[in-house]
Design a protein around this motif. Structure first.
Motif, mmCIF file in Angstrom:
data_model
loop_
_atom_site.group_PDB
_atom_site.id
_atom_site.type_symbol
_atom_site.label_atom_id
_atom_site.label_comp_id
_atom_site.label_asym_id
_atom_site.label_seq_id
_atom_site.Cartn_x
_atom_site.Cartn_y
_atom_site.Cartn_z
ATOM 1 N N GLY A 41 19.084 23.802 -11.714
ATOM 2 C CA GLY A 41 20.204 23.450 -12.580
ATOM 3 C C GLY A 41 20.949 24.695 -13.017
ATOM 4 O O GLY A 41 20.849 25.759 -12.385
ATOM 5 N N LEU A 138 18.076 17.489 -12.660
ATOM 6 C CA LEU A 138 18.742 18.773 -12.406
ATOM 7 C C LEU A 138 20.266 18.653 -12.502
ATOM 8 O O LEU A 138 20.954 19.651 -12.714
ATOM 9 N N ASN A 144 21.592 19.704 -18.895
ATOM 10 C CA ASN A 144 22.020 21.071 -18.572
ATOM 11 C C ASN A 144 22.640 21.739 -19.789
ATOM 12 O O ASN A 144 22.310 22.873 -20.119
ATOM 13 N N THR A 174 28.832 23.669 -16.711
ATOM 14 C CA THR A 174 28.453 22.263 -16.540
ATOM 15 C C THR A 174 29.695 21.414 -16.303
ATOM 16 O O THR A 174 29.745 20.606 -15.368
#
Ligand code: ZN
Ligand code: ZN
Length: 211
Positions: A41, A138, A144, A174
């Motif tokens: 991630g 992930l 995240n 992200t």
């Protein structure tokens, strides 16, 4: 400082670190330099970094395009499903630990002389389901952003990254990779749906997830 060390206590009953402690890592192979490294991630890593348009190999600076990334994800999922179907079994007697391939005429009794153990599936449907949930995590935007992912490295590990990511960078990256994450989750969901419907007793999953 920021990152995983400043996390508040988790609200959830079980953390991803605990839930996925036995899950295999998602290993990526750089299409340009062939370096193999685990993807965890949007986290600090000595081997890759997230940039605004995907995963970048730190060895050669190649940025994986969408197909390069998702085809590897799909290939890893398929290899886990193959492992599950290969049907390896192991004897539950700790003094025996006989490992064998499932055969067409099969009794649950261990076939080693004098062993009273019972053969168990080495890769169970629950493990497979949990493995897919790990891959799915992930690409979970919230996980995240909040850095709730299972860590790839712990302090003291030889590959523990020397630099951590700033919280603001994690949030921006992200959002910038939303499309990659959504498409990747779509790839996994296809298998998760099949797995959930066809192979897994939902009661068993529930029990497994809650224990
Ligand atoms: Zn590379
Ligand atoms: Zn045995």
């Amino acid at each position: 400082s920021s990152g995983i060390h400043n996390l508040e206590p988790l609200e959830t009953t079980i953390s991803d670190m605990e839930r996925f402690k036995d899950s295999a890592k998602f290993e990526l192979n750089c299409p340009n330099c062939s370096h193999l490294f685990p993807f965890g991630g949007i986290i600090a890593s000595n081997f890759y970094k997230m940039c605004y348009n995907g995963v970048q190999c730190k060895n050669c600076d190649h940025v994986f395009n969408m197909i390069q990334f998702t085809s590897q994800l799909e290939s890893v999922i398929r290899s886990h499903i193959s492992l599950y179907y290969a049907g390896w079994l192991y004897c539950d007697d700790s003094t025996c630990r006989n490992v064998t391939r499932q055969i067409s005429v099969f009794g649950k009794r261990c076939l080693n002389d004098g062993c009273t153990g019972v053969m168990q599936f080495k890769y169970t449907d629950k493990q497979l389901y949990n493995q897919l949930l790990y891959f799915n995590s992930l690409f979970d935007m919230e996980k995240n952003k909040k850095q709730l992912l299972k860590p790839l490295y712990y302090e003291g590990d030889i590959d523990y990254p020397s630099e951590q990511l700033a919280e603001s960078a994690i949030l921006a990256l992200t959002e910038q990779n939303r499309k990659l994450f959504e498409i990747s989750q779509g790839v996994i969901d296809k298998y998760l749906d099949n797995c959930g419907r066809r192979y897994v007793d939902m009661g068993a999953i529930f029990d497994f997830m809650m224990n």
